[in-house]
Design an enzyme around this catalytic site. Structure first.
Site, PDB file in Angstrom:
ATOM      1  N   ASP A  46     -64.073  39.223  54.495  1.00 30.86           N
ATOM      2  CA  ASP A  46     -64.376  38.683  55.826  1.00 30.86           C
ATOM      3  C   ASP A  46     -63.088  38.191  56.485  1.00 30.86           C
ATOM      4  O   ASP A  46     -62.478  37.228  56.034  1.00 30.86           O
ATOM      5  CB  ASP A  46     -65.351  37.505  55.685  1.00 30.86           C
ATOM      6  CG  ASP A  46     -65.756  36.936  57.031  1.00 30.86           C
ATOM      7  OD1 ASP A  46     -66.838  37.286  57.522  1.00 30.86           O
ATOM      8  OD2 ASP A  46     -64.962  36.146  57.601  1.00 30.86           O
ATOM      9  N   TYR A  51     -57.415  35.414  62.863  1.00 30.75           N
ATOM     10  CA  TYR A  51     -56.739  34.945  61.649  1.00 30.75           C
ATOM     11  C   TYR A  51     -55.317  35.501  61.544  1.00 30.75           C
ATOM     12  O   TYR A  51     -54.524  35.004  60.747  1.00 30.75           O
ATOM     13  CB  TYR A  51     -57.497  35.351  60.381  1.00 30.75           C
ATOM     14  CG  TYR A  51     -58.917  34.846  60.233  1.00 30.75           C
ATOM     15  CD1 TYR A  51     -59.439  33.878  61.086  1.00 30.75           C
ATOM     16  CD2 TYR A  51     -59.732  35.324  59.219  1.00 30.75           C
ATOM     17  CE1 TYR A  51     -60.754  33.430  60.938  1.00 30.75           C
ATOM     18  CE2 TYR A  51     -61.039  34.871  59.060  1.00 30.75           C
ATOM     19  CZ  TYR A  51     -61.538  33.936  59.929  1.00 30.75           C
ATOM     20  OH  TYR A  51     -62.835  33.502  59.769  1.00 30.75           O
ATOM     21  N   LYS A  76     -63.905  39.913  63.509  1.00 25.65           N
ATOM     22  CA  LYS A  76     -64.535  39.151  64.603  1.00 25.65           C
ATOM     23  C   LYS A  76     -63.758  39.287  65.909  1.00 25.65           C
ATOM     24  O   LYS A  76     -62.532  39.352  65.897  1.00 25.65           O
ATOM     25  CB  LYS A  76     -64.630  37.660  64.221  1.00 25.65           C
ATOM     26  CG  LYS A  76     -65.213  37.446  62.842  1.00 25.65           C
ATOM     27  CD  LYS A  76     -65.400  35.996  62.467  1.00 25.65           C
ATOM     28  CE  LYS A  76     -65.761  35.877  60.991  1.00 25.65           C
ATOM     29  NZ  LYS A  76     -64.607  35.820  60.087  1.00 25.65           N
ATOM     30  N   HIS A 109     -66.911  35.691  67.632  1.00 29.15           N
ATOM     31  CA  HIS A 109     -66.419  34.557  66.838  1.00 29.15           C
ATOM     32  C   HIS A 109     -67.022  33.217  67.282  1.00 29.15           C
ATOM     33  O   HIS A 109     -67.355  32.373  66.463  1.00 29.15           O
ATOM     34  CB  HIS A 109     -64.884  34.517  66.921  1.00 29.15           C
ATOM     35  CG  HIS A 109     -64.226  33.930  65.725  1.00 29.15           C
ATOM     36  ND1 HIS A 109     -63.061  34.432  65.180  1.00 29.15           N
ATOM     37  CD2 HIS A 109     -64.557  32.877  64.959  1.00 29.15           C
ATOM     38  CE1 HIS A 109     -62.724  33.704  64.133  1.00 29.15           C
ATOM     39  NE2 HIS A 109     -63.605  32.750  63.981  1.00 29.15           N
TER      40      HIS A 109
END
Ligand code: A2P
Length: 291
Positions: A46, A51, A76, A109
């Site tokens: 994930d 990120y 996401k 998100h």
């Protein structure tokens, strides 16, 4: 040891436990992903555009010993990419960065505060699904009122809602609502968070792994507090994505399918629900929203 599969409302199966990589650098994520797949039988990773480690995640999968098709990969859509055209462009960027032509699950998100724009973003998510760029689509951080807006809209329902969820924030009302509509719940910060300090304006330190009740239960089973917390998510029917970049913890966190918490311990953990978040409340989040 490998995780059992859960069937989503899209008909796609997701391994109930995956590796989270928030706050891992791209290099750390590459190494953790390869180790998790090759040495610890993870088949679910994930990540998220926000990120900044999609490249490492993609390389970790590509350089592992298994086929891309054998790994369930989630990414996401970041807040700045809400809106129809922006969302369509964002998935292409993520796919390029990940080095793949589809993701198994693509998630919004955060819902943000512009409801009309959220509906246009969901229009794009449906197109991404129809185009085969995602095999399932879903959301993160949706409260029941956000889910209700998608239900009222009609069309494809999210396959999952990924929310902050751990023994101190058990999200019972949301879980019941989502369950009634066939939407699976995934737990983020399942161990109580990635750092000692939490995040967001109301953040709290991670007090889950040091909770004395969790510690007592851990001693009873001869397991670590993290394994007890993960076993609680699993027995609760939640999809869980504990984050670690350490080999021993990555292995430990999936070594939870050879025991089960008993009813009494499930009840003891149920009593720990203080409602304390380590992240922001979704209704307060509008970071990076397009103007
Ligand atoms: P690290 O990556 O240094 O191992 P989350 O609740 O978001 O999954 O957060 C997990 C946090 O707990 C991370 O900071 C991670 O740090 C740490 N962690 C992960 N697995 C374990 C474990 N088995 N025991 C203790 N800490 C863990």
């Amino acid at each position: 040891m490998s995780a059992p599969l859960i069937e989503l409302n899209s008909g796609v199966e997701i391994p109930q436990l995956g590796l989270g990589v928030w706050q891992a650098t791209s290099d750390e994520a590459e190494q953790a992903v390869r180790f998790a797949i090759d040495e610890a039988h993870y088949r679910h990773i994930d990540t998220a555009a926000a990120y900044g480690n999609e490249a490492g995640v993609g390389e970790g999968i590509a350089s592992s010993s298994v086929l891309r098709a054998d790994v369930f990969l989630t990414t996401k859509l970041w807040n700045a990419d809400h809106g129809y055209e922006r969302a369509l462009a964002a998935v292409d960027t993520s796919l390029r960065t990940l080095g793949t032509d589809y993701v198994d699950l693509y998630l919004i998100h955060w819902p943000l505060q512009d409801r009309d724009q959220l509906m246009r973003t969901w229009d794009a998510m449906e197109k991404i699904l129809a185009d085969g760029k995602a095999h399932s689509i879903g959301v993160c951080n949706f409260e029941p009122h956000h889910l209700q807006a998608l239900i009222d809209r009609g069309g494809v329902l999210p396959a999952v809602d990924q929310v902050e969820l751990h023994p101190h924030l058990q999200q019972r009302e949301l879980r019941e609502f989502a369950g009634e509509h066939g939407i699976a719940i995934e737990s983020w910060s399942p161990l109580g968070g990635t750092s000692g300090s939490g995040w967001g304006p109301n953040s709290k330190p991670n007090t889950v792994l040091s909770d004395p009740t969790i510690g007592d239960i851990a001693a009873k089973y001869g397991r670590s507090p993290a394994q007890i917390v993960i076993a609680w998510h699993i027995r609760s029917g939640l999809i869980v994505i504990p984050k670690s970049v350490h080999d021993d913890r990555i292995k430990q966190n999936i070594s939870v399918f050879d025991f089960e918490l008993d009813d009494e311990d499930m009840e003891r953990i149920a009593s720990l629900d203080s409602g304390e978040r380590v992240g922001m409340h979704p209704d307060d989040m509008n970071l990076d929203a397009p103007s």
